[in-house]
Scaffold this active site. Structure first.
Site, PDB file in Angstrom:
ATOM      1  N   CYS A   3      37.792  45.613  34.123  1.00 24.31           N
ATOM      2  CA  CYS A   3      37.639  46.646  35.124  1.00 24.31           C
ATOM      3  C   CYS A   3      36.420  46.251  35.942  1.00 24.31           C
ATOM      4  O   CYS A   3      35.701  45.326  35.579  1.00 24.31           O
ATOM      5  CB  CYS A   3      37.364  47.991  34.474  1.00 24.31           C
ATOM      6  N   TRP A  52      41.700  48.406  35.030  1.00 22.21           N
ATOM      7  CA  TRP A  52      42.855  47.612  34.573  1.00 22.21           C
ATOM      8  C   TRP A  52      43.096  48.104  33.149  1.00 22.21           C
ATOM      9  O   TRP A  52      42.306  47.840  32.249  1.00 22.21           O
ATOM     10  CB  TRP A  52      42.505  46.124  34.606  1.00 22.21           C
ATOM     11  N   ASN A  78      33.608  48.783  31.389  1.00 23.77           N
ATOM     12  CA  ASN A  78      34.480  47.617  31.456  1.00 23.77           C
ATOM     13  C   ASN A  78      34.390  46.928  30.098  1.00 23.77           C
ATOM     14  O   ASN A  78      33.291  46.620  29.639  1.00 23.77           O
ATOM     15  CB  ASN A  78      33.984  46.672  32.565  1.00 23.77           C
ATOM     16  N   GLY A  79      35.541  46.733  29.461  1.00 27.19           N
ATOM     17  CA  GLY A  79      35.526  46.071  28.151  1.00 27.19           C
ATOM     18  C   GLY A  79      36.441  46.804  27.187  1.00 27.19           C
ATOM     19  O   GLY A  79      37.264  47.626  27.601  1.00 27.19           O
ATOM     20  N   GLU A 101      50.312  24.011  38.295  1.00 29.93           N
ATOM     21  CA  GLU A 101      49.533  24.964  39.103  1.00 29.93           C
ATOM     22  C   GLU A 101      50.420  25.624  40.166  1.00 29.93           C
ATOM     23  O   GLU A 101      50.347  26.836  40.390  1.00 29.93           O
ATOM     24  CB  GLU A 101      48.335  24.232  39.726  1.00 29.93           C
ATOM     25  N   LYS A 160      51.206  29.596  40.432  1.00 30.99           N
ATOM     26  CA  LYS A 160      50.923  30.339  41.667  1.00 30.99           C
ATOM     27  C   LYS A 160      52.164  31.100  42.100  1.00 30.99           C
ATOM     28  O   LYS A 160      52.112  32.268  42.439  1.00 30.99           O
ATOM     29  CB  LYS A 160      50.496  29.333  42.736  1.00 30.99           C
ATOM     30  N   GLU A 218      53.142  33.985  39.655  1.00 31.85           N
ATOM     31  CA  GLU A 218      52.086  35.006  39.628  1.00 31.85           C
ATOM     32  C   GLU A 218      52.210  36.007  40.782  1.00 31.85           C
ATOM     33  O   GLU A 218      52.015  37.206  40.584  1.00 31.85           O
ATOM     34  CB  GLU A 218      50.756  34.249  39.717  1.00 31.85           C
ATOM     35  N   LYS A 255      41.695  39.546  38.227  1.00 36.06           N
ATOM     36  CA  LYS A 255      41.072  38.245  38.479  1.00 36.06           C
ATOM     37  C   LYS A 255      40.219  37.768  37.315  1.00 36.06           C
ATOM     38  O   LYS A 255      40.254  36.609  36.961  1.00 36.06           O
ATOM     39  CB  LYS A 255      40.210  38.342  39.731  1.00 36.06           C
TER      40      LYS A 255
HETATM   41  C1  AGP Z   1      45.255  31.910  38.621  1.00 37.59           C
HETATM   42  O1  AGP Z   1      45.703  32.161  39.894  1.00 37.59           O
HETATM   43  C2  AGP Z   1      44.750  33.062  37.862  1.00 37.59           C
HETATM   44  N1  AGP Z   1      43.911  33.905  38.577  1.00 37.59           N
HETATM   45  C3  AGP Z   1      44.307  32.756  36.444  1.00 37.59           C
HETATM   46  O2  AGP Z   1      45.207  31.896  35.855  1.00 37.59           O
HETATM   47  C4  AGP Z   1      42.864  32.207  36.268  1.00 37.59           C
HETATM   48  O3  AGP Z   1      42.789  30.899  36.713  1.00 37.59           O
HETATM   49  C5  AGP Z   1      42.487  32.312  34.770  1.00 37.59           C
HETATM   50  O4  AGP Z   1      42.518  33.655  34.402  1.00 37.59           O
HETATM   51  C6  AGP Z   1      41.148  31.717  34.467  1.00 37.59           C
HETATM   52  O5  AGP Z   1      40.110  32.352  35.141  1.00 37.59           O
HETATM   53  P1  AGP Z   1      38.675  31.705  35.230  1.00 37.59           P
HETATM   54  O6  AGP Z   1      38.800  30.435  35.985  1.00 37.59           O
HETATM   55  O7  AGP Z   1      37.841  32.723  35.933  1.00 37.59           O
HETATM   56  O8  AGP Z   1      38.211  31.458  33.822  1.00 37.59           O
END
Ligand code: AGP
Length: 583
Positions: free
Chosen positions: A2, A74, A100-101, A455, A459, A462, A578
């Protein structure tokens, strides 16, 4: 995961918090809430939905007061609904808290508090912290919120970044605490903020104090103090960042993702300016290298392992959450962790597991937790990335990896190569229209083009919700070929390099079973076999080692355009966030 934010100062707290929450939304966006206090009166507004919608509907910015907290959620404990949205309060609506957590012992704490008469309004693990503080205030001789806050933290197991205040506190002050979840204080002139991440505060300050695990911070109008859990004051370093508030805006693009894809031509140069000397010299000293990361960063790590492997070095890339199950690193192992956010719980856990090993962190976020664990840190300098889908941070991670291996001189044409590949967008849009209704899309590649296929597939799935898989071309015949029938799209990553001859065979294998072939290539024969083709630069004009940078750009654009065509917000795909600070 969050996002949390708190503000105390001279401005309208609800306006600062609402603005900040928009920048934290990448961390979670199923519900949002703000709590402010004004003349000892509490005002909490919250609901499920995204920041823009909820803040307009509930008129957040009309809430009076110069101190408050906010949260974007989240969901982990409890469904997505108004009651579970933060901030939460205790029975008396005095203790106000956002989190958050994950509180791992929340069931036991909740049962205990319920037996003492506490009534809960939500299903969250967070709400019990507010009640725990209330209970500890009852038990303290002084009824002090400060004392109860510190006492309560000692009962919590799990991870937290907390923002809290008490309406009836003896003075106006905000409390923050962190354990395994990020939290940074923003130091402005006559105002203070604290938030999960820097971009939420950039409009007001460039001076920050990252908190460490076990820290408690108290912010008043006149300043801040940081304490350890046992109440002793500790000093934490201030730092300044050169990010601008504009960097965290969309800059005229409809979505952050499109801006971030386009920004790659600039940020790659920033990335290549990063100092990799210390990391390179460590890598040269070790024969056994483990690379740990998740998602997109894992794909960058996989590329790193291919490139180190080409140099005859023994390097293995591991998905961070699996790492502890697979190997036992020892003092002769160098561990390289790659994480854009520097806060991914799976990566941090894996790093902690690699006790006694030298550690390098490759990250984008100054002051992130990973930087406090690693012996050597390399920053990718990609600027803030707001879209959930990692784009510019992937190319910047690759930039750092390439610089470590090949040195900077060979990479000087990268920015213009990226610019050239951005010009494929018209063709990409045409392909996006042809693919938008697909149910399954496959990617194939060989050699060091395989991480790019993984990758691109990540993408696509996702942000478009289309099922997609990527395979080394040689694997098709070992199973996936049975999924290929008339019209199933196969995207072949087929530059004219050492992988092409065999990959061409795989393309033909798929085509003869009816696959629709979409290729990225600079080879005429592959173009002829393809239903659609995105042209890579002519062999004479590109150093083949740079192909991965050329290929990922149109593939990011492809995912983006399919997403937009399907009416999805590519910046906020469902069920994702994210920064993943839970395991
Ligand atoms: C990719 O588009 C995602 N957002 C996800 O796979 C991301 O790369 C992954 O969660 C790792 O995040 P980080 O690089 O912040 O550790």
């Amino acid at each position: 995961m969050c996002g949390i934010i708190g503000y105390i100062g001279f401005r309208s707290a609800s306006s600062v918090i609402t603005e900040g929450l928009k920048h934290l939304e990448y961390r979670g966006y199923d519900s949002v809430g703000v709590a402010v206090v004004h003349q000892k009166k509490l005002n909490v507004r919250k609901d499920k939905g995204m920041v823009q919608d909820v803040s307009t509907k509930l008129d957040f910015t009309s809430m009076d007061g110069h101190m408050g907290i906010g949260h974007t959620r989240w969901a982990t404990h409890g469904g997505v609904c108004k009651e579970n949205a933060h901030p939460h309060t205790d029975c008396k609506k005095n203790v106000v808290l956002a989190h958050n957590g994950v509180i791992e012992n929340f069931s036991a704490l909740k049962a205990d508090l319920a037996s003492k008469g506490h009534i809960f309004d939500s299903e969250t693990d967070t709400e019990i912290i507010a009640h725990l503080i209330e209970e500890n205030m009852k038990n303290s001789k002084t009824s002090s919120f400060k004392e109860a806050f510190f006492t309560s933290l000692k009962s919590l197991e799990g991870s937290y970044a907390l923002a809290a205040f008490a309406v009836d506190d003896s003075e106006e002050r905000l409390f923050f605490a962190r354990k395994n979840s990020p939290l940074v204080i923003g130091v402005g002139k006559d105002e203070l903020l604290a938030a999960s991440d820097i971009p939420a505060m950039l409009k007001y300050t460039k001076t920050f104090v990252p908190l460490e695990d076990g820290d408690v911070a108290i912010l008043t109008k006149s300043g801040y103090k940081v304490y350890s859990l046992d109440g002793k004051e500790v000093s934490r370093k201030q730092m300044t960042v050169d990010w601008t508030a504009e960097m965290a805006q969309k800059g005229g693009y409809p979505y952050f993702m499109e801006k971030e894809i386009n920004d790659q031509k600039h940020f790659i140069n920033e990335s290549l300016a990063s100092d990799v000397t210390a990391a390179k010299s460590l890598i040269d000293q070790y024969e056994n290298i483990h690379i740990i990361a998740c998602g997109t960063s894992y794909h960058a790590g996989l590329m790193f392992s291919y490139l180190l492997g080409e140099r005859g070095m023994s390097a293995q890339a591991y998905i961070a959450s699996e790492y502890p199950y697979i190997v036992k690193p020892n003092k002769n192992t160098l561990v390289i962790a790659i994480s854009q956010s520097g806060e991914t719980a799976d990566v941090l856990q894996a790093l902690r597991y690699a006790k006694g090993c030298k550690k390098i962190a490759i990250t984008n976020v100054v002051g992130s937790t990973i930087t406090t664990i690693a012996d050597c840190v390399v920053f990718i300098n990609a600027g803030p990335e707001a879209g959930v889908a990692a784009t510019k941070t992937f190319t910047c991670q690759l930039g750092i990896i390439y610089k470590i291996i090949y040195g900077k001189e060979k990479l000087e044409s990268l920015s213009s190569l990226i610019e050239q590949m951005l010009k494929t967008e018209k063709k990409v849009k045409e392909i996006a229209s042809a693919l938008a209704k697909s149910e399954n899309i496959f990617f194939i590649a060989r050699g060091k083009n395989v991480p790019i296929a993984y990758e691109a597939s990540l993408k696509l799935k996702e942000i478009t919700y289309i099922h997609s898989e990527a395979y080394p071309g040689g694997e098709l015949k070992h199973g996936p070929l049975s999924l290929i029938s008339e019209g199933v799209p196969i995207i072949a990553i087929a530059p004219d390099d050492e992988t092409l001859a065999k990959l061409f065979g795989n393309i033909k294998e798929a085509k003869s079973r009816g696959a629709k072939i979409i290729s990225l290539t600079n080879n005429l024969d592959v173009q002829k076999e393809s239903d659609f083709s995105i042209k890579l630069p002519e062999l004479s004009s590109i150093d083949p080692m740079l192909y991965p940078f050329a290929m990922i750009i149109p593939l990011q654009l492809l995912a983006y355009h399919v997403s937009v065509l399907k009416g999805i917000n590519p910046d906020r795909p469902r069920n994702l966030a994210k920064s993943l600070t839970v395991e």
